[in-house]
Design an enzyme around this catalytic site. Structure first.
Site, mmCIF file in Angstrom:
data_model
loop_
_atom_site.group_PDB
_atom_site.id
_atom_site.type_symbol
_atom_site.label_atom_id
_atom_site.label_comp_id
_atom_site.label_asym_id
_atom_site.label_seq_id
_atom_site.Cartn_x
_atom_site.Cartn_y
_atom_site.Cartn_z
ATOM 1 N N SER A 165 -1.281 7.087 -10.945
ATOM 2 C CA SER A 165 -2.745 7.049 -10.879
ATOM 3 C C SER A 165 -3.199 8.252 -10.078
ATOM 4 O O SER A 165 -2.432 8.809 -9.275
ATOM 5 C CB SER A 165 -3.206 5.758 -10.190
ATOM 6 O OG SER A 165 -4.585 5.808 -9.863
ATOM 7 N N TYR A 178 -3.189 -0.192 -2.907
ATOM 8 C CA TYR A 178 -2.902 0.315 -4.254
ATOM 9 C C TYR A 178 -2.436 1.764 -4.179
ATOM 10 O O TYR A 178 -1.432 2.143 -4.804
ATOM 11 C CB TYR A 178 -4.164 0.193 -5.114
ATOM 12 C CG TYR A 178 -4.007 0.684 -6.529
ATOM 13 C CD1 TYR A 178 -3.276 -0.043 -7.453
ATOM 14 C CD2 TYR A 178 -4.617 1.867 -6.938
ATOM 15 C CE1 TYR A 178 -3.133 0.404 -8.766
ATOM 16 C CE2 TYR A 178 -4.483 2.314 -8.242
ATOM 17 C CZ TYR A 178 -3.747 1.584 -9.157
ATOM 18 O OH TYR A 178 -3.616 2.029 -10.446
#
Length: 306
Positions: A165, A178
């Site tokens: 990501s 995250y």
């Protein structure tokens, strides 16, 4: 782990009962195919003639994916297997199942580590178990899957694609856990890329920005416990997180772009080590790399009003 699997009959054996991989150009394992990037990538590669070993966690997801593959005319390219990648025994069983399908000279040409989840909360109040689960799913389990399939990837000089990501390149409020998991995945990928080079195995990272998948919607459902903190000192930040999560689940780049990028990587003789999706997100990564911490923090303060 249940050994239940859903396969199109033609996907595993021909009339002589031998493995059909002799008639299939290439094989790929893709984790997390219930929805989102994994599902779209599995369907895309199947349509391109690859045999796809797709993992899901629930029986209903097996049936749903097979039904969609049937509608698209590529069900014969699928073997759909159930696996929780955080369970070492299930991962071991998954590798055994794939090897059995591939026959006496098994070769795996690609592994797409896609399965993932997101936990969102201010770090001061984030349950430590949630942090452990976040890193377990998004980083440790991917390495476990990679280790399990390297004996099949090495003979084929295969390619490992890890779905990271842009949050693996910089961290933001609420999504610290995250980002930590994606930072870890980036570090593991960089090390693996060098370690596996002598064996002809390539390691590639895909770094998506926001896209309308289920990940943040699921995260919001999981974080309903944060409602009790909305009247506290982090209330403003929690409300902002919910708004951003809703926006991420509805807007962003088309998720099919990830599937197209997976195909482009696997069809390239010399893929890059990283692919940022969409390309415009590269500007954000560059800004974070060039700006001093104080300047970056000021930008976040202006955007988030925190």
């Amino acid at each position: 782990m249940s050994s239940d699997r859903v396969s199109h009959p033609e996907a595993t054996t021909n009339t002589s009962g031998t493995a059909l991989q002799k008639n299939i150009a290439k094989n790929i394992v893709i984790t997390g195919c219930s929805s989102g990037f994994g599902r779209l990538s599995a369907l895309e590669m199947a349509r391109r003639g690859w045999h796809v070993f797709a993992t899901v966690r629930k029986p209903a997801d097996q049936e749903d994916l097979l039904a969609e593959a049937t509608r698209q005319g590529c069900a014969s390219q699928f073997t759909i297997l159930r696996c929780d990648i955080t369970d070492e025994q299930q991962v071991s069983t998954l590798a055994q199942q794939v090897q059995e399908h591939l026959g006496t000279h098994p070769q795996l040409h690609a592994l797409l580590n896609n399965a993932g989840t997101a936990y969102g909360a201010p770090l001061e109040i984030l349950p430590i178990q949630d942090l452990r689960s976040q890193i377990e799913v998004n980083a440790i389990a991917h390495l476990a899957v990679t280790q399990a399939f390297l004996p099949l990837l090495k003979p084929a000089h295969g390619t490992i694609i890890n779905i990271s990501s842009i949050a693996g390149r910089f961290s933001s409020p609420i999504t610290g856990a995250y980002s930590a998991s994606k930072y870890a995945l980036e570090a593991l990928s960089d090390a693996l890329r060098f370690e596996l080079r002598p064996f002809g195995v390539r390691v590639v990272l895909i770094e998506p920005a926001s896209s309308p998948t289920d990940i943040w919607e699921t995260s919001m459902e999981r974080a309903r416990w944060l409602d009790s903190h909305k009247g506290g000192s982090y209330g403003k930040l929690i409300n902002l997180f919910e708004k951003l999560a809703v926006r991420s689940s509805r807007k962003g780049f088309p998720p099919q772009l990830v599937a197209d990028t997976v195909a482009r990587i696997l069809e390239s003789e010399k893929p890059r080590t990283r692919y940022v999706i969409p390309r415009s997100a590269s500007a954000l990564i560059l800004a974070r790399r060039l700006l001093p911490d104080s300047a970056w923090d000021f930008v976040l303060h202006c955007v988030l009003r925190w």
